[in-house]
Write a protein that holds these residues in place. Sequence first.
Motif, mmCIF file in Angstrom:
data_model
loop_
_atom_site.group_PDB
_atom_site.id
_atom_site.type_symbol
_atom_site.label_atom_id
_atom_site.label_comp_id
_atom_site.label_asym_id
_atom_site.label_seq_id
_atom_site.Cartn_x
_atom_site.Cartn_y
_atom_site.Cartn_z
ATOM 1 N N ILE A 38 0.927 -1.360 -0.058
ATOM 2 C CA ILE A 38 -0.173 -0.169 -0.039
ATOM 3 C C ILE A 38 0.866 1.287 0.062
ATOM 4 C CG2 ILE A 38 -1.705 1.179 1.207
ATOM 5 C CD1 ILE A 38 -2.820 -1.486 2.147
ATOM 6 N N ARG A 87 2.423 1.637 -3.473
ATOM 7 C CA ARG A 87 1.681 2.249 -4.472
ATOM 8 C C ARG A 87 1.297 3.539 -4.217
ATOM 9 N NH1 ARG A 87 -2.758 0.012 -7.791
ATOM 10 N NH2 ARG A 87 -4.451 1.549 -7.940
ATOM 11 N N GLU A 88 1.324 4.044 -2.775
ATOM 12 C CA GLU A 88 0.966 5.414 -2.783
ATOM 13 C C GLU A 88 2.217 6.142 -3.172
ATOM 14 O OE1 GLU A 88 -1.044 8.591 -1.601
ATOM 15 O OE2 GLU A 88 -1.816 6.682 -1.340
ATOM 16 N N SER A 99 2.254 6.348 -6.883
ATOM 17 C CA SER A 99 1.334 7.469 -7.517
ATOM 18 C C SER A 99 1.615 8.847 -7.298
ATOM 19 C CB SER A 99 -0.007 7.147 -6.675
ATOM 20 O OG SER A 99 -0.753 5.949 -6.745
ATOM 21 N N ASN A 100 2.141 9.045 -6.352
ATOM 22 C CA ASN A 100 2.694 10.383 -5.838
ATOM 23 C C ASN A 100 4.133 10.938 -6.907
ATOM 24 O OD1 ASN A 100 0.744 10.893 -4.081
ATOM 25 N ND2 ASN A 100 2.044 10.511 -2.433
ATOM 26 N N LYS A 104 2.409 4.547 -12.096
ATOM 27 C CA LYS A 104 1.260 3.998 -11.758
ATOM 28 C C LYS A 104 0.309 3.515 -12.738
ATOM 29 C CE LYS A 104 -3.050 5.235 -9.353
ATOM 30 N NZ LYS A 104 -4.152 4.898 -10.144
#
Length: 101
Positions: free
Chosen positions: A82, A85-86, A89-90, A98
Amino acid sequence: MAKKSMIEREKKRERLVAKYAAKRAELKEIANDESRPMEERFKARLKLAKLPRNSSATRLHNRCQLTGRPHAYYRKLKISRIALRELGSNGQIPGMVKSSW
């Protein structure tokens, strides 16, 4: 008093494991040595039981360094899926894009 985070608890466990590793190994060696008398082996087992529980290496758990999450942990990155992924994404992980479907 504020509740300690799981990351801090895990670091404390790591320190205890390192501190008692030699003593624990010595006591285990005595306790498992068949050539020693039964009483001596039993005393070693009792001493082993009196050591702190968190000084056992089996109490350690891989946790995300950012969130403390124990599941879906990437060992090489030391973070959970998690958090990965965060960060992806940033745009904080170079070369990672992503994907969504």
